[in-house]
Write an enzyme that holds these catalytic residues in place. Structure first.
Site, PDB file in Angstrom:
ATOM      1  N   GLU A  18       0.795  -1.224   0.000  1.00  0.00           N
ATOM      2  CA  GLU A  18       0.000   0.000   0.000  1.00  0.00           C
ATOM      3  C   GLU A  18       0.831   1.281   0.000  1.00  0.00           C
ATOM      4  O   GLU A  18       0.471   2.252  -0.646  1.00  0.00           O
ATOM      5  CB  GLU A  18      -0.948   0.014   1.210  1.00  0.00           C
ATOM      6  N   ASP A 104      -2.577  -4.769   3.525  1.00  0.00           N
ATOM      7  CA  ASP A 104      -2.812  -5.113   4.935  1.00  0.00           C
ATOM      8  C   ASP A 104      -3.885  -6.184   5.079  1.00  0.00           C
ATOM      9  O   ASP A 104      -4.830  -6.250   4.293  1.00  0.00           O
ATOM     10  CB  ASP A 104      -3.245  -3.870   5.723  1.00  0.00           C
ATOM     11  N   ASP A 106      -6.646  -6.705   6.723  1.00  0.00           N
ATOM     12  CA  ASP A 106      -7.890  -6.339   7.358  1.00  0.00           C
ATOM     13  C   ASP A 106      -8.897  -6.111   6.241  1.00  0.00           C
ATOM     14  O   ASP A 106      -8.592  -6.302   5.066  1.00  0.00           O
ATOM     15  CB  ASP A 106      -7.735  -5.102   8.258  1.00  0.00           C
ATOM     16  N   GLU A 108     -10.180  -3.478   4.895  1.00  0.00           N
ATOM     17  CA  GLU A 108      -9.823  -2.463   3.909  1.00  0.00           C
ATOM     18  C   GLU A 108      -8.688  -2.951   3.020  1.00  0.00           C
ATOM     19  O   GLU A 108      -8.710  -2.756   1.806  1.00  0.00           O
ATOM     20  CB  GLU A 108      -9.431  -1.168   4.620  1.00  0.00           C
ATOM     21  N   TYR A 334       1.428  -4.772  13.175  1.00  0.00           N
ATOM     22  CA  TYR A 334       0.368  -3.972  12.568  1.00  0.00           C
ATOM     23  C   TYR A 334      -0.435  -3.245  13.639  1.00  0.00           C
ATOM     24  O   TYR A 334      -0.813  -3.822  14.662  1.00  0.00           O
ATOM     25  CB  TYR A 334      -0.540  -4.868  11.741  1.00  0.00           C
ATOM     26  N   ARG A 336      -3.439  -1.616  13.432  1.00  0.00           N
ATOM     27  CA  ARG A 336      -4.921  -1.591  13.407  1.00  0.00           C
ATOM     28  C   ARG A 336      -5.406  -2.986  13.770  1.00  0.00           C
ATOM     29  O   ARG A 336      -5.471  -3.868  12.922  1.00  0.00           O
ATOM     30  CB  ARG A 336      -5.434  -1.164  12.033  1.00  0.00           C
ATOM     31  N   HIS A 381      -4.841 -10.166  13.481  1.00  0.00           N
ATOM     32  CA  HIS A 381      -3.529  -9.747  13.930  1.00  0.00           C
ATOM     33  C   HIS A 381      -3.314 -10.043  15.406  1.00  0.00           C
ATOM     34  O   HIS A 381      -4.234 -10.344  16.140  1.00  0.00           O
ATOM     35  CB  HIS A 381      -3.344  -8.247  13.700  1.00  0.00           C
TER      36      HIS A 381
END
Length: 964
Positions: A18, A104, A106, A108, A334, A336, A381
């Site tokens: 990203e 990532d 997650d 998103e 990570y 988040r 995570h």
């Protein structure tokens, strides 16, 4: 076999992450066989306005960017600023044998990976590469063990995105029509705003209560030491067996909740203190209990934001920016995450450091495990921890500033989570005595001693209440036993007042949202940023204060869209989205229920059910969102923006800001006054409103200009008081013959209600010609944006005061110009305020007056005060927060501009050579080119006109910021 060797034998692999920073770090771990590129976040999204929607879409689809009639099909477009990057990724993919999507792990990140697949359309094998930390081992393991794209997570994220688009784009226009243009509504931001508004309502309704008690200092009669003090301080607990009222015994209306407690007033308290002055006191009881405190769980997203706010003064946004840099550079896992669990590797690393740094006595016999407290935790995570199988101590990282401080916080919390409990004893001592008038008084004192600090040696959590006592604080009492005689050394009467509920801070609002299960922890920083940027909330120190505008917005939403800002309904929506992520529910049927209403057998929509809950609590609307926003006739714009203050004064939120008025416009006795933007709603009392109404406002006629005959008036404008002339009717205001009225701002020393006609004429005479120098160059005195100054050609010199504009002589002006012009910065002005030492840089922080207004600085970093900050009210915590946010922003890179300039020069050179080579072209070819150009220009003009027309059809794109 290493991934690098496999690649060398198997071809070229493209890895897409990203961020460029992450790409750089990962590239160093993968070697020459890999090409690592960044998508730079999302490459496509729902259109940001009708102009971005392809021409084939019309009507509601064009407005919303979602086809609600065909299974809520979203219209995705590549972001304009990402087209070049997408082109680059396609070029890299064309030369690659495999594609690894390493966004990532997650919702998103999974959605970004899916969008990359949809846009790039790879014809080579595709792998989903996931990792929770950016270390060499983690990256190489991720390459060796890829997985498939998780379509359920994508569906959940896309459903969330479509839901937020429908909510924002349907509800925001209602706010534009009924409150003020360019406002926004959002599924989580509106609920967060409501929480802040409700807290302010509680403060407005709050009535303080006065109560008194006694504080006694008692002596044991023996010399004391650290372990056995000679005195203790105790508070009055009861009189004649009745408990003395404390703050918790009063309601928000200022009244005592029950009659079982004794409410002491000042007279009674002072009389009792006097009656106990010579009393004999003794210990009536000593109660001792064991004390034990277990370590705190490792950080997850919200607890990191809360603790960074308490200890470092970081806002949620600044915390996430700093954490992002730590993650991308391989220092932490990570950031988040909803999880508090640690991997076996992390537990082993933490336990090793406990032994190494604190000794085996601080290490529990078995590893500690922490169960997740967050409902529907979505990410896979770990907790936020230092990366790697061996934790680097803060000193070993080489980090500085904010990154060092945040890493240290994470490191301490992680290590402490694997240490032993703190243990000790808590003691309560009760002391009794009888006053001279026969009343029995009993005092109470509590203490705490820690015999083994355990995890507290490494870390102690902060508290939202600045007056709260932290876990590691000891309170040692004298070693006394029941029956021991004590001497009353001092008895004092103390007055207290109950306080309104504290306003939310960023930390406490994040905590409240999480406890109510509203939104996702990973989005809280952006939600807080949105409500601050939209002007719904502003800061006073660290407190979040709702604006009057937010009162009007929340009022409308509560009365006409009740369920959309209902806390339970919003939490249930989050549950539904999580069910979709787990494959337990389907997206399209759920969206239909939310938007159109509950479906019933045989077609149509029922009245009631889940979607009906989106309507009002009063039952006026029982359909879905679409029905709610269709009929707006019942919404009285004036009513929802009006709030009674008292004594006939009403606060109204107008299109240009809040104001108060009394009486009816255009009728006798009508009064009106603007309300300062930075006034907290609970501070607008009747008394304050009367003061605002008493201030001069409106338009003051000063008289006619003798030279022109025009009326001169003084006004209070948006940018302060000023004087202007009224031009005769018929004076052209537009076109080449337009005449502008002379206007001038009042000096700082002038007031609107005292300025005279002579003052106004002098002000409007500026700039004033002072004279000419020896070469005939005119020197003028002018008042500018940054204060009064002299101007001679292009040479400007500052004046010391505004009065000099009228008094300075030619000789004085020439003397100023005779001095060499000051280069660089002017002499430093003395600080306006001192705030203490910054917790990060440890340098003294002061408030200074700069060219663009007041700012805070520690000598290294400068941060301008925001519109809702002031020199008088800014607190040290707010100053530290502004500096932390400024440090968190990476400095702009200038290399790209230079590179672009080089490329442009190269292109120009190439174009010049090409032009030279083509000079022998035939005239007929030139004519054809001219004709083609004319056609192209006509086509381009038509396209621009169409684009302009489409732009005018923009709806919520410019205002309705979607909740993440």
């Amino acid at each position: 076999m290493s991934p690098t060797r496999e690649t060398a034998e198997g071809g070229r692999r493209l890895v897409i992450v990203e961020s460029p920073a992450k790409a750089k770090t990962i590239k160093s771990y993968l070697g020459p066989g890999y090409v690592v590129e960044a998508s730079v976040g999302h490459i496509r999204d729902l259109p940001n306005g009708a102009a971005e929607v392809p021409e084939k879409y019309t009507g509601e689809v064009r407005r919303l960017g979602v086809d609600v009639e065909h299974d809520f099909q979203p219209i995705y477009v590549v972001n304009a600023d990402k087209k070049a990057q997408v082109r680059k990724l396609k070029e890299q993919l064309a030369e690659s044998d495999e594609l690894y999507l390493a966004t990532d792990e997650d919702r998103e990140g999974e959605a970004i990976a899916w969008h990359l697949l949809e846009v790039l359309k790879p014809k080579v094998p595709v792998h989903r590469m996931v990792f929770h930390e950016i270390t060499k081992d983690a990256i190489q393991q991720a390459v060796a063990n890829p997985r498939e794209l998780n379509k359920r997570m994508v569906d959940a994220q896309e459903t969330r995105r479509i839901l937020d688009r429908l909510y924002g784009y349907e509800v925001s226009p209602v706010l534009w029509k009924k409150v003020m243009p360019r406002l926004s509504a959002g599924r989580v931001q509106s609920v967060a705003t409501r929480l802040v508004v409700e807290r302010e309502r509680e403060r407005i309704a709050f009535r303080s209560a006065q109560y008194w008690d006694l504080t006694g200092t008692f002596g044991t009669g023996r010399p004391g030491d650290v372990s056995d003090p000679s005195t203790l301080t105790a508070r009055l607990a009861s009189v004649d067996g009745r408990r003395v009222a404390q703050g918790r015994d009063f309601g928000s209306d200022g009244r005592l909740k029950g009659d079982q407690v004794l409410h002491l007033d000042e007279a009674n308290a002072r009389a009792l203190a006097a009656g106990l002055a010579d009393a004999a006191f003794s210990v009536r009881s000593v109660e001792s209990k064991p004390y034990r405190r277990s370590p705190y769980a490792p950080f997850r997203t919200t607890t990191l934001q809360q603790e960074a706010s308490r200890k470092l003064g970081f806002g949620a946004k600044a915390t996430m920016q700093v954490a992002q840099k730590l993650y991308e550079n391989g220092f932490i896992t990570y950031m988040r995450t909803d999880s508090t669990t640690l991997s076996e590797t992390a537990v082993a690393a933490a336990r090793a450091q406990v032994t190494q740094l604190y000794g085996a006595d601080y290490l529990p016999s078995a590893p500690r495990t922490y169960a997740g407290k967050v409902k529907n935790a979505q990410e896979a995570h770990e907790a936020i921890r230092p990366s790697g199988d061996r934790f680097r101590t803060p000193a070993e990282t080489g980090l500085t500033g904010d990154q060092f401080r945040l890493y240290e916080l994470i490191w301490k919390r992680t290590v402490a989570s694997q240490m032993k409990d703190a243990v000790g004893n808590s003691v309560t001592v009760r002391i009794g005595g009888r006053s001279s008038d026969g009343r029995d008084a009993e005092f109470s004192a509590s203490g705490k001693t820690i015999t083994f600090h355990g995890f507290m040696k490494a870390y102690v959590e902060g508290a939202d209440d600045p007056n709260a006592e932290l876990d590691d604080r000891e309170r040692r009492l004298p070693q006394v036993t029941e029956g021991d005689a004590l001497t009353g050394e001092e008895i004092t009467a103390d007055g207290h007042a109950t306080k309104p509920p504290a306003r939310y801070t960023e930390a406490s609002l994040v905590k409240e949202l999480e406890e109510r299960e509203i939104g996702r922890p990973s989005t809280y920083a952006s939600i807080l940023g949105t409500i601050l940027e939209r002007g719904y909330v502003f800061k006073k120190g660290t407190a979040l204060v709702p604006s009057f505008l937010s009162f009007a917005v929340v009022n409308l939403l509560e009365k006409h869209f009740g369920r959309l800002v209902d806390y339970d309904f919003t939490a249930k929506m989050e549950d539904d989205l999580d069910r979709i992520a787990r494959g337990e529910a389907q997206a399209v049927p759920w969206l239909k229920r939310f938007y159109f209403g509950e479906t019933v057998p045989g077609g149509g929509f029922a009245q009631g059910g889940a979607a009906a809950d989106a309507g009002n609590g009063d039952g006026d609307h029982l359909g879905g969102l679409k029905e709610l926003v269709t009929d707006l006739g019942a919404i009285d714009a004036r009513e929802i923006s009006s709030f009674p203050v008292g004594d006939g004064i009403v606060l109204r939120v107008g299109r240009y800001g809040p104001y108060i008025e009394r009486g009816t416009k255009d009728e006798e006795g009508h009064q009106r006054a603007d309300v300062p933007d930075d006034l907290a709603p609970d501070e607008l009392t009747v008394e304050h409103a009367e003061e605002l109404l008493a201030k001069p406002s409106g338009e003051f006629e000063l008289g006619n200009d003798p030279a022109t005959g025009h009326m001169i008036v003084a006004k209070d404008g948006r940018y302060g008081p000023y004087v202007t002339e009224i031009l005769p009717e018929g004076t052209p205001k537009t076109g080449k013959n337009a005449v502008k009225p002379r206007t001038a701002s009042l000096f700082k020393s002038m007031a609107l209600d005292t300025v005279t006609l002579d003052d106004a004429l002098k002000l409007m005479s500026l700039p004033r010609v002072v004279g000419t120098d020896a070469e005939g160059v005119e020197i003028t005195a002018q008042n500018g944006r940054y204060g009064p100054y002299l101007k001679k050609g292009t040479d400007s010199r500052s004046l010391e005061s505004e009065d000099q504009l009228f008094t300075i002589t030619l000789d004085e002006a020439l003397a100023i110009y005779a001095q060499p012009k000051a280069r660089g910065r002017a002499a430093a002005k003395p600080p306006l305020k001192e705030l203490g030492n910054d917790p990060v840089s440890e340098r003294p922080v002061v408030v200074k007056d700069g060219r663009f207004g007041p700012y805070v600085t520690d000598g290294e970093t400068n941060a301008t005060l925001r519109s809702d900050d002031s020199v008088e009210t800014i607190t040290p915590e707010r100053g530290f927060e502004l500096l932390a946010e400024k440090r968190a922003k990476a400095p702009a890179k200038k290399t790209a501009k230079k590179t672009a300039a080089k490329k442009t020069t190269a292109k120009k050179t190439a174009a010049k050579k090409t032009t030279t080579a083509k000079t022998a072209a035939k005239k007929t070819t030139a004519k054809k080119a001219t004709a083609t150009t004319s056609t192209a220009v006509g086509t381009a003009t038509a396209k621009k006109a169409a684009a302009k027309k489409a732009t005018t059809r923009k709806t919520a794109a410019e205002s309705a910021a979607p909740d993440a």
